[in-house]
Design an enzyme around this catalytic site. Sequence first.
Site, mmCIF file in Angstrom:
data_model
loop_
_atom_site.group_PDB
_atom_site.id
_atom_site.type_symbol
_atom_site.label_atom_id
_atom_site.label_comp_id
_atom_site.label_asym_id
_atom_site.label_seq_id
_atom_site.Cartn_x
_atom_site.Cartn_y
_atom_site.Cartn_z
ATOM 1 N N LYS A 109 -6.815 -2.446 1.001
ATOM 2 C CA LYS A 109 -6.518 -1.241 1.160
ATOM 3 C C LYS A 109 -7.888 -0.742 0.758
ATOM 4 O O LYS A 109 -8.287 -0.486 -0.299
ATOM 5 C CB LYS A 109 -5.533 -0.565 0.209
ATOM 6 C CG LYS A 109 -5.230 0.726 0.283
ATOM 7 C CD LYS A 109 -4.263 1.269 -0.835
ATOM 8 C CE LYS A 109 -4.537 2.920 -0.880
ATOM 9 N NZ LYS A 109 -4.047 3.358 -2.180
ATOM 10 N N GLY A 170 -1.566 11.711 -6.204
ATOM 11 C CA GLY A 170 -0.660 12.126 -7.567
ATOM 12 C C GLY A 170 -0.016 13.477 -7.649
ATOM 13 O O GLY A 170 0.236 13.919 -8.747
ATOM 14 N N ALA A 197 -0.054 8.680 -0.091
ATOM 15 C CA ALA A 197 -0.211 9.550 -1.088
ATOM 16 C C ALA A 197 0.582 10.835 -1.100
ATOM 17 O O ALA A 197 0.957 11.314 -0.026
ATOM 18 C CB ALA A 197 -1.868 9.832 -1.342
ATOM 19 N N GLY A 198 0.736 11.209 -2.090
ATOM 20 C CA GLY A 198 1.357 12.642 -2.198
ATOM 21 C C GLY A 198 3.089 12.528 -2.327
ATOM 22 O O GLY A 198 3.546 13.643 -2.556
ATOM 23 N N ASN A 219 3.026 4.950 -6.011
ATOM 24 C CA ASN A 219 2.526 4.644 -7.360
ATOM 25 C C ASN A 219 3.121 5.640 -8.429
ATOM 26 O O ASN A 219 4.106 5.316 -9.208
ATOM 27 C CB ASN A 219 1.022 4.404 -7.526
ATOM 28 C CG ASN A 219 0.614 3.630 -8.662
ATOM 29 O OD1 ASN A 219 -0.303 3.084 -8.754
ATOM 30 N ND2 ASN A 219 1.273 3.469 -9.880
ATOM 31 N N THR A 220 2.409 6.722 -8.621
ATOM 32 C CA THR A 220 2.517 7.666 -9.772
ATOM 33 C C THR A 220 4.052 8.363 -9.638
ATOM 34 O O THR A 220 4.754 8.346 -10.781
ATOM 35 C CB THR A 220 1.631 9.034 -9.538
ATOM 36 O OG1 THR A 220 0.467 8.613 -9.284
ATOM 37 C CG2 THR A 220 1.829 10.094 -10.664
#
Length: 278
Positions: A109, A170, A197-198, A219-220
């Site tokens: 990635k 994040g 993301a986001g 992830n987060t």
Amino acid sequence: MTFEPSATLRDPFVLYGESFGSRLLLGTARYPSPATLEAAVQASAPAMITVALRRQGAVGDGEGGQAFWQMLKALNVPVLPNTAGCFTAQEVITTAMMAREVFETPWIKLELIGDDYTLQPDTLNLPAVAETLLKEGFKVLPYCTEDLVLCRRLLDVGCQALMPWAAPIGTGRGAVNPHAMRVLRERLPDTPLIVDAGLGLPSHAAQVLEWGYDGVLLNTAVAQAAYPVDMARAFAQAVAAGRTAYLAGPMPEREVAQASTPVVGMPFWHADNTEQRA
């Protein structure tokens, strides 16, 4: 009860010629404990788990790094190393080479960060770095923005899948530019697009899958939830539901109301219409 996503049975998720049974990819950082991470992976059954070589210390000399890596291998889930924390092309290439040797995989990635405040990718240099890694035999999944011109350039250099963000890493805000994301999907109909993301809620994931995006990386949103294992399971279900909804063909939006119950055949419907015309 085991949740079985029916959509994946009808249209396998294919990246660089390899099929995966899930459209969810899961990061491995910031969990309360290794045991929580392990349980979250088991609950969500992701296609891949991502590992940041520079941050996790998976190859460190300490026992903690080795134990972490052994735990990941025991999960029996494909590993997607990433180049998180890299700000130059040379850092990316060096990290990718190390990751390939350590994790014994050609997958990478690609993260080339251009701004350490927003963590926005370096869009000017990203295509050239992707091209270099592709020539070195990597299967590159580049973290990028939703910019159509950038994404086309990444495809031109040989990338077979892209990972545009929905919002900065994040933030958990969901898609902040839905118009651009939908245009990107429409203009690149045959390219696997994974929102990277986001995303903060399962509803965010379901939404982008409903638009036709092929998968999500989280992830987060999972790791920092009050109950990460439950959140991982919820995201897996949302991804499957969103994909199924997309395949089912959602009804078109309308500007005005339209009755869902037909009035033809109901008592007095003809008389009422006659009186209204009189």
